[in-house]
Design a protein around this motif. Structure first.
Motif, PDB file in Angstrom:
ATOM      1  N   PHE B   5      39.614   0.581  22.769  1.00 38.67           N
ATOM      2  CA  PHE B   5      38.863   1.491  21.907  1.00 38.67           C
ATOM      3  C   PHE B   5      37.937   2.407  22.715  1.00 38.67           C
ATOM      4  CE2 PHE B   5      40.136  -1.934  19.204  1.00 38.67           C
ATOM      5  CZ  PHE B   5      40.391  -1.366  17.978  1.00 38.67           C
ATOM      6  N   PRO B   6      38.478   3.192  23.624  1.00 40.46           N
ATOM      7  CA  PRO B   6      37.598   4.100  24.366  1.00 40.46           C
ATOM      8  C   PRO B   6      37.085   5.192  23.430  1.00 40.46           C
ATOM      9  CG  PRO B   6      39.884   4.590  24.841  1.00 40.46           C
ATOM     10  CD  PRO B   6      39.887   3.443  23.874  1.00 40.46           C
ATOM     11  N   GLY B   8      35.024   8.245  24.542  1.00 38.90           N
ATOM     12  CA  GLY B   8      35.208   9.520  25.239  1.00 38.90           C
ATOM     13  C   GLY B   8      34.854  10.728  24.402  1.00 38.90           C
ATOM     14  N   ASP B   9      35.756  11.698  24.385  1.00 36.58           N
ATOM     15  CA  ASP B   9      35.492  12.956  23.680  1.00 36.58           C
ATOM     16  C   ASP B   9      36.081  12.928  22.279  1.00 36.58           C
ATOM     17  OD1 ASP B   9      35.784  15.230  26.510  1.00 36.58           O
ATOM     18  OD2 ASP B   9      34.859  13.272  26.321  1.00 36.58           O
ATOM     19  N   GLU B  10      36.199  11.725  21.729  1.00 43.01           N
ATOM     20  CA  GLU B  10      36.927  11.567  20.480  1.00 43.01           C
ATOM     21  C   GLU B  10      36.364  12.392  19.318  1.00 43.01           C
ATOM     22  OE1 GLU B  10      39.122   7.887  19.497  1.00 43.01           O
ATOM     23  OE2 GLU B  10      37.447   7.639  18.117  1.00 43.01           O
ATOM     24  N   ARG B  12      34.813  15.219  19.357  1.00 47.30           N
ATOM     25  CA  ARG B  12      35.190  16.634  19.465  1.00 47.30           C
ATOM     26  C   ARG B  12      36.674  16.839  19.198  1.00 47.30           C
ATOM     27  NH1 ARG B  12      33.860  19.240  24.768  1.00 47.30           N
ATOM     28  NH2 ARG B  12      33.381  17.087  25.342  1.00 47.30           N
ATOM     29  N   THR B  13      37.487  15.916  19.686  1.00 44.32           N
ATOM     30  CA  THR B  13      38.925  16.013  19.429  1.00 44.32           C
ATOM     31  C   THR B  13      39.185  15.950  17.921  1.00 44.32           C
ATOM     32  OG1 THR B  13      39.380  14.897  21.511  1.00 44.32           O
ATOM     33  CG2 THR B  13      41.166  14.969  19.900  1.00 44.32           C
ATOM     34  N   LEU B  14      38.506  15.028  17.245  1.00 43.66           N
ATOM     35  CA  LEU B  14      38.722  14.889  15.801  1.00 43.66           C
ATOM     36  C   LEU B  14      38.239  16.120  15.038  1.00 43.66           C
ATOM     37  CD1 LEU B  14      37.865  11.117  15.391  1.00 43.66           C
ATOM     38  CD2 LEU B  14      40.076  12.188  14.906  1.00 43.66           C
ATOM     39  N   ARG B  16      38.262  19.160  16.165  1.00 40.10           N
ATOM     40  CA  ARG B  16      39.281  20.193  16.397  1.00 40.10           C
ATOM     41  C   ARG B  16      40.528  19.927  15.566  1.00 40.10           C
ATOM     42  NH1 ARG B  16      42.655  19.985  20.262  1.00 40.10           N
ATOM     43  NH2 ARG B  16      41.441  18.502  21.485  1.00 40.10           N
ATOM     44  N   LEU B  17      40.935  18.656  15.498  1.00 39.26           N
ATOM     45  CA  LEU B  17      42.113  18.308  14.692  1.00 39.26           C
ATOM     46  C   LEU B  17      41.853  18.591  13.208  1.00 39.26           C
ATOM     47  CD1 LEU B  17      43.261  15.009  16.422  1.00 39.26           C
ATOM     48  CD2 LEU B  17      44.509  17.182  16.339  1.00 39.26           C
TER      49      LEU B  17
END
Lengths: 154, 196
Positions: B5-6, B8-10, B12-14, B16-17
């Motif tokens: 369960f890293p 990270g930049d999750e 921001r990724t979410l 954007r998605l």
């Protein structure tokens, strides 16, 4: 029925982890997008009492198969992650656990991803992958065991 | 299996998605309701629109955001998603209004949340010109039921499109402010804004 925004907020991260584990860092974002777009389309028909997460993981599974069949593109070695178009680092791209996960046989990889990352019960995993609940439980246990062996060896 | 369960930049990724999903949903006409939050001098506003037009304006604090979204899901459709682009026009017009550069709204409206007499009332609110006020009984007459003064009060309180349909311009016959769904301070602030 809850507004769809809430479904994305609650399950978006989980579905992303599942997609990363199942199709790899290159196709994960496409798989996530196609999963939620299909889910949005079908959302009004979802039963009130249904397990939303299991429903989403089931859709993600189908989208992953579509992506796999469509392409020639497959889970690539982690050192070939393209930088173009990817604005944020995919924390799993160079993660040894995800790398080891992607080397497992399909059935074990999917059972581990859906049970441990997607939070599905072994029975729900069996419904997605076919076969019995006991087989899904065994695939997941074997997957974790192999994962440990590979991580210790690396 | 915590190492699976890293974070990270999750986030921001979410984000954007989510943006990508909203664009695709708009393109495929899949949304019942798109919404966004905007800042204003009377506090944050939630704006929501159907394909037909602006369907809801809600003051932050009047009701909680998740309650507004839940109501929209029940009364319009469950395919509710943050989709800022759909609200570009409404947000721009509101910004002009709050800057004193706009006196009436041109954005398309969807009045489905106000039915029957309530709808007749809110449809006539825009007849009260910018910077002016009307009494509840005057609005009752405008809506074709001069004696339905109380019902006008209810219709204003339940106006799904405050600010855009100016229920803040409806005051008591003696000139006192009367009620406002967003609270009397907001009503006063909007009336003051229109004096400049």
């Amino acid at each position: 029925m809850a507004p769809f925004e809430q479904v994305v907020a609650r399950h978006g991260a989980t579905v992303l982890r599942v997609c990363r584990a199942v199709v790899g860092p290159v196709d994960a974002e496409d798989a996530w997008s196609e999963t939620f777009l299909a889910a949005l389309r079908a959302y009004p028909e979802l039963d009130e009492g249904a397990n939303t997460e299991a429903w989403l993981v089931t859709i993600a599974h189908r989208k992953a198969i579509d992506l796999y069949r469509a392409g020639t593109r497959r889970a690539v070695p982690t050192d070939e992650v393209p930088e173009h178009g990817v604005l944020d680092r995919d924390p799993t791209a160079h993660d040894p656990v995800y790398a080891a996960l992607r080397t497992l046989p399909d059935k074990q990889r999917l059972a581990v991803a859906y049970h441990h990352l997607g939070g599905l019960s072994h029975r729900e995993v069996a419904q997605i992958l076919g076969g019995t609940e006991a087989a899904a439980r065994r695939a997941s246990a074997d997957g974790v065991k192999n994962l440990r062996t590979r991580l210790e060896a690396s | 299996m915590s190492e699976l369960f890293p974070d990270g930049d999750e986030a921001r990724t979410l984000a954007r998605l989510h943006e990508r999903l909203a664009r695709a949903a708009d393109r495929d006409a899949l949304l019942d309701v798109g919404y966004r939050l905007v800042d204003s001098p009377v506090g944050p506003l939630l704006l929501a629109a159907t394909e037909a037009g602006l369907v809801r304006v809600a003051f932050d604090g009047e009701v909680r955001e998740d309650e507004v979204l839940q109501e929209l899901a029940e009364q319009v459709g469950a395919r509710v998603l943050a989709a800022p682009r759909r609200l570009d026009r409404a947000a721009a017009e509101l910004e002009e209004y709050f800057a004193g550069r706009r006196r009436r709204f041109d954005v398309a409206l969807d009045l489905r949340l106000a039915r029957g007499f309530r709808r007749a009332v809110v449809e006539h609110l825009a007849d009260i010109g910018y910077g002016r006020t009307a009494s509840y009984s005057e609005v009752a007459s405008l809506a074709g039921s001069p004696r339905a003064v109380r019902a006008v009060g209810t219709a204003c309180a339940l106006n799904p499109l405050p600010v855009v349909l100016p229920c803040h311009r409806v005051v008591r016959a003696d000139g006192s402010l009367g009620q406002y769904a967003g609270g009397p301070e907001r009503k006063r602030a909007l009336l003051d804004l229109e004096q400049h």
